[in-house]
Design a protein around this motif. Sequence first.
Motif, PDB file in Angstrom:
ATOM      1  N   ASN A 203      55.480  28.539  -8.634  1.00 27.68           N
ATOM      2  CA  ASN A 203      54.925  29.485  -7.752  1.00 27.68           C
ATOM      3  C   ASN A 203      53.959  28.767  -6.653  1.00 27.68           C
ATOM      4  OD1 ASN A 203      55.959  31.710  -9.275  1.00 27.68           O
ATOM      5  ND2 ASN A 203      53.965  31.882 -10.439  1.00 27.68           N
ATOM      6  N   ILE A 204      54.134  29.333  -5.426  1.00 30.86           N
ATOM      7  CA  ILE A 204      53.089  28.791  -4.422  1.00 30.86           C
ATOM      8  C   ILE A 204      52.430  30.101  -3.663  1.00 30.86           C
ATOM      9  CG2 ILE A 204      53.122  27.633  -2.273  1.00 30.86           C
ATOM     10  CD1 ILE A 204      55.977  26.647  -2.725  1.00 30.86           C
ATOM     11  N   GLY A 205      51.072  29.920  -4.059  1.00 31.66           N
ATOM     12  CA  GLY A 205      50.235  30.991  -3.182  1.00 31.66           C
ATOM     13  C   GLY A 205      48.557  30.605  -3.367  1.00 31.66           C
ATOM     14  N   VAL A 206      47.962  31.517  -3.102  1.00 32.31           N
ATOM     15  CA  VAL A 206      46.557  31.317  -2.920  1.00 32.31           C
ATOM     16  C   VAL A 206      45.963  32.077  -4.272  1.00 32.31           C
ATOM     17  CG1 VAL A 206      46.653  31.457  -0.507  1.00 32.31           C
ATOM     18  CG2 VAL A 206      45.967  33.515  -1.738  1.00 32.31           C
ATOM     19  N   GLY A 207      46.317  32.608  -5.122  1.00 33.86           N
ATOM     20  CA  GLY A 207      45.755  33.211  -6.426  1.00 33.86           C
ATOM     21  C   GLY A 207      44.649  34.099  -6.330  1.00 33.86           C
TER      22      GLY A 207
ATOM     23  N   ASP B 124      50.334  33.537 -10.419  1.00 31.10           N
ATOM     24  CA  ASP B 124      49.600  32.606 -10.932  1.00 31.10           C
ATOM     25  C   ASP B 124      49.972  31.013 -10.477  1.00 31.10           C
ATOM     26  OD1 ASP B 124      48.287  32.170 -14.231  1.00 31.10           O
ATOM     27  OD2 ASP B 124      49.300  30.336 -13.047  1.00 31.10           O
ATOM     28  N   VAL B 125      48.944  30.675  -9.730  1.00 31.00           N
ATOM     29  CA  VAL B 125      49.212  29.239  -9.177  1.00 31.00           C
ATOM     30  C   VAL B 125      48.545  28.259 -10.068  1.00 31.00           C
ATOM     31  CG1 VAL B 125      49.486  30.271  -6.913  1.00 31.00           C
ATOM     32  CG2 VAL B 125      47.182  29.606  -7.563  1.00 31.00           C
ATOM     33  N   SER B 126      48.408  28.426 -11.241  1.00 33.20           N
ATOM     34  CA  SER B 126      47.944  27.228 -11.922  1.00 33.20           C
ATOM     35  C   SER B 126      48.939  25.981 -12.033  1.00 33.20           C
ATOM     36  CB  SER B 126      47.279  27.663 -13.437  1.00 33.20           C
ATOM     37  OG  SER B 126      48.425  28.478 -14.042  1.00 33.20           O
ATOM     38  N   LYS B 127      49.969  26.330 -12.071  1.00 35.35           N
ATOM     39  CA  LYS B 127      51.046  25.298 -12.291  1.00 35.35           C
ATOM     40  C   LYS B 127      51.122  24.077 -11.132  1.00 35.35           C
ATOM     41  CE  LYS B 127      56.121  24.246 -13.217  1.00 35.35           C
ATOM     42  NZ  LYS B 127      57.370  24.949 -13.728  1.00 35.35           N
TER      43      LYS B 127
END
Length: 311
Positions: A236-240, A278-281
């Motif tokens: 995933n690529i995001g701001v969370g 979820d951008v923890s990865k």
Amino acid sequence: MDKDSKIYIAGHRGLVGSAIMRRLEIEGCKNLITRTHAELDLTRQERVEEFFHEERPDYVFLAAARVGGIYANNTYPAEFIYSNLTIQTNIIHASYVFKVKKLLFLGSSCIYPKNCPQPMKEEYLLSGPLEPTNEPYAVAKIAGIKMCQAYNRQYGTNFLSVMPTNLYGPNDNFDLKTSHVLPALIRKFHEAKTEGLSEVEIWGTGSPKREFLHVDDLADACLFLMKNYSENKIINIGVGKDQTIRELAEIIAGLTGFKGSIRFDTGKPDGTPVKRLDVSKINSFGWRARIGLEQGIAETYKWYVENVHNA
Ligand code: GFB
């Protein structure tokens, strides 16, 4: 990938493709290959394979797609599934045949189930029914993911699948019917302000929540992943973080200086109630978004006024 690598950007004029071009130019990459739609019809397999035979790119950013907001997806489902399946299939297969070193395929956060636990983790893919308003597009993107993963397993290719959240920025589509919500609201509020209108209409209830990533952050993430990520799993690529459509409208009204009222047309669909990634990865690999929403919208609004409204 280095400055002399031969890099093909499919969809180089679009919101994502043009941002990847800008980011590669900042990186000093000089050997960029592009083709306009008029020069190369990516839905024609023979044409695509002739192009790959001629150019032999080392790296491919697959940013070409048929995209649009909730109305466009809901109105043109056949075009969305046909164009996205054929474009991605032709480019992924040609990248295998002509031994591309690494390909990055752009998916979307709409691949996750309509009522997915939040925030949406990569492993939630295919764990429930999809949002009906963009299911054909989502199924096409899921097929692209599975094709990349299958080619990696059987042929030993290195094809990445990345899942961005809702995107915005320069070179977006500002058509009021086919665009996504953020560019549509920039245009609606700017036109209402300049024409002295007292009310702006918003689709749906205003209660759905959306996450927004500036396309320059996405392009930076794509370059980061092309250099540092090679797992055969989506990322995933995001701001969370997210906000309601109503809150987004209030931010854009403030930035455009619109002082009137907002009316919600609840006859229009809300679509997915919430879809925060979820951008923890990707954060664990050392990448995180940098462009804040208000700053990003202000820059995009400036670009819109100079390049679209005044053009
Ligand atoms: O951005 P959007 O069209 O697509 O709509 P999705 C987001 C929310 O904004 C919906 C509301 O609840 C819309 O009803 N909305 C309010 C508006 N006013 C407007 C308006 O004037 N225009 C638009 N377009 N929406 C997309 C998928 O879903 O997400 C794409 O359709 C892609 O395929 C993208 O996956 C990431 O966020 O609902």
